[in-house]
Design an enzyme around this catalytic site. Structure first.
Site, PDB file in Angstrom:
ATOM      1  N   VAL A 161       0.857  -1.187   0.154  1.00 19.15           N
ATOM      2  CA  VAL A 161      -0.075  -0.146  -0.031  1.00 19.15           C
ATOM      3  C   VAL A 161       0.823   1.241   0.054  1.00 19.15           C
ATOM      4  O   VAL A 161       1.567   1.328   0.945  1.00 19.15           O
ATOM      5  CB  VAL A 161      -0.947   0.058   1.277  1.00 19.15           C
ATOM      6  N   TYR A 164       1.757   7.286  -4.341  1.00 16.58           N
ATOM      7  CA  TYR A 164       2.358   7.690  -5.682  1.00 16.58           C
ATOM      8  C   TYR A 164       1.707   8.685  -6.493  1.00 16.58           C
ATOM      9  O   TYR A 164       0.789   8.762  -6.402  1.00 16.58           O
ATOM     10  CB  TYR A 164       2.772   6.488  -6.366  1.00 16.58           C
ATOM     11  N   HIS A 182      10.898   1.582  -4.723  1.00 25.86           N
ATOM     12  CA  HIS A 182       9.383   1.411  -4.201  1.00 25.86           C
ATOM     13  C   HIS A 182       9.171   0.038  -4.310  1.00 25.86           C
ATOM     14  O   HIS A 182       9.459  -0.545  -5.471  1.00 25.86           O
ATOM     15  CB  HIS A 182       8.502   2.337  -4.700  1.00 25.86           C
ATOM     16  N   GLU A 273       7.049  19.413  -7.285  1.00 23.70           N
ATOM     17  CA  GLU A 273       7.445  18.363  -6.617  1.00 23.70           C
ATOM     18  C   GLU A 273       7.624  18.811  -4.918  1.00 23.70           C
ATOM     19  O   GLU A 273       8.102  19.991  -4.915  1.00 23.70           O
ATOM     20  CB  GLU A 273       8.567  17.265  -7.106  1.00 23.70           C
TER      21      GLU A 273
END
Length: 471
Positions: A161, A164, A182, A273
């Protein structure tokens, strides 16, 4: 302290004066992004924002800044909203020790009110908008994305879980950025080696504990759902997604199911970002949505990010610091605390009780080899156990009087970092550094540190007394 869903947590924020309901008509752009940026600019104690009247959308609402302040973060942990950051850190760390807590499965998720198997148009379902002016398009950036290990799909602990960034590329197609470090990146690599698509379930509008845990750098076989149970102190509630069969949060506002298409890459980005810079465009995988399940009038929760600090930083501050602390303390019990709150842990401050000369430098290097440190932790500042790593005045004092540029800097050349770091060159490669601001001890003896001023007797008792009076 368990919250059944996002509305339950918003109600708790409201009861504590930490929710601002905005009923005036607002435009998706630029109002929503601007409001989220503004509340972060004004204070570190800001409320969540709930917009109920969005131009062009008859149904649904948008929640922003839900965990975007220290009071909101404390309430997420079930603590008093005035709990200091350091106390929140240690409360978080103590609950980690209760992991794992078994989940509770339920068959009546509220997101099953409506389903769509065809004619899917995400722009009709959610009030999508750009956060920052040069974003290439609309993003879904606070969804909990569920994927499974294609080589071992029945292993509950290998189900991931994660949070992203997801670009909305068309009415039913998305772009996603799964970094190789990841878990979903590992799942995608395994699926593509088998020449198979990777099924995913994207859950939107969740209560804050699973959102917090979804951003934690857990090890590969640690279940986010069982960690969420440890953090909230009771079993986390999950339900079964109808198309993929994946375990998803019971209380989500909406569940999008589909698959990452094997071997397909398209340009994704630019996107403003957490580094405070636009990320640029890169070739990234594509998701085809096959089924949507959702509540009536779902709340679309969004995460503003850009120049720190924003909700991104509050959300990822302690859920980055605590895993680093736990993983380091397992090898080095001498670690006292870890502050990795700055730019998602690209910089971390670690306090440690020195065993011998050079020991702090070794701990700093070990931090770079943790699951999170591999992609982050470009600057590690080591301080003594008597220095509070959450008190920047003390950290700056240690750097001022205990750090010697000739002896106390360790550089690791050409190390890995996430490609989003704008200083990496080429993207994904950077020199990393440990700055040792601890007191030299044998055999590393130098300087004149034998007469450090300590606190008067009774200082700790007065701290507690004054804390209560100030509240």
């Amino acid at each position: 302290m368990a919250y059944s869903d996002l509305p339950d947590f918003l109600s708790h924020l409201d009861n504590n004066g930490q929710l601002l309901k905005i009923t005036d008509t607002v435009k998706p752009e630029p109002d929503l992004g601007a409001a989220a940026r503004a509340v972060s600019n004004l204070t570190d104690r800001g409320p969540a924002l709930l917009f109920n009247n969005i131009y062009g959308y008859e149904h649904g609402s948008v929640a922003l800044n839900v965990i975007g302040s220290w009071p909101n973060h404390a309430l997420m942990l079930g603590l008093d909203k005035d709990t200091p950051v350091k106390e929140q850190f240690f409360a978080f760390a103590r609950r980690w020790d209760d992991f794992p807590v078994a989940v509770e499965r339920r068959d009546d998720p509220p997101w099953r009110e409506h389903t769509m198997d065809g004619g899917i148009n995400l722009f009709d379902l959610f009030p999508l908008f750009r956060l920052n002016r040069y974003d290439v398009g609309c993003y879904i950036d606070k969804a909990a994305v569920v994927s499974r290990d294609p080589d071992d799909p029945d292993d509950f602990n290998k189900q991931n879980v994660g949070i992203y960034r997801i670009q909305v590329k068309d009415i039913d197609r998305l772009g996603i950025q799964p970094l190789p470090t990841h878990d979903i990146g590992l799942h995608l690599r395994a699926a593509e080696e088998r020449r198979e698509n990777l099924p995913v379930a994207i859950t939107i509008g969740n209560e804050p504990v699973i959102t917090t845990v979804g951003g934690m750098p857990l090890t590969y076989e640690q279940s986010e759902y069982e960690m969420a149970g440890a953090i909230q102190g009771s079993p986390y509630q999950i339900a079964t997604a109808p198309l993929t069969g994946f375990d998803v949060p019971w209380g989500s506002q909406a569940v999008l199911e589909g698959e990452i298409i094997a071997g397909v890459r398209e340009i994704e980005g630019p996107f403003g970002e957490f580094t405070g810079h636009y990320s640029g465009g890169r070739r990234q995988p594509v998701i085809q949505i096959r089924k949507v399940s959702y509540r009536t009038n779902p709340i679309f929760e969004h995460l503003y990010l850009g120049m720190p600090w924003t909700e991104m930083d509050y959300t990822l501050a302690l859920n980055t610091s605590v895993p680093l602390y736990q993983q380091l303390k397992r090898d080095f019990p001498d670690v006292i605390a870890v502050n990795a709150m700055y730019t998602q842990g690209l910089l971390a401050i670690i306090s440690v009780k020195q065993r011998y000369g050079g020991f702090a430098k070794a701990v700093g290097l070990r931090a770079m080899a943790t699951p999170h440190g591999l992609g982050y932790c470009t600057v590690i500042i080591m301080v003594d156990d008597t220095v509070d790593p959450f008190n920047l005045a003390q950290v700056m004092w240690a750097l001022s009087v205990k750090f010697h540029p000739h002896y106390d800097i360790v550089t690791v050349p050409n190390a890995s970092v996430l490609p989003l770091d704008p200083s990496s060159d080429p993207p994904g490669i950077i020199h990393k550094v440990v700055l040792d601001a601890t007191t030299p001890i044998a055999p590393e003896t130098r300087g004149h540190y034998s007469q450090q001023v300590d606190s008067p007797m009774g200082t700790r008792e007065w701290e507690e007394k004054l804390k209560g009076l100030l509240r």
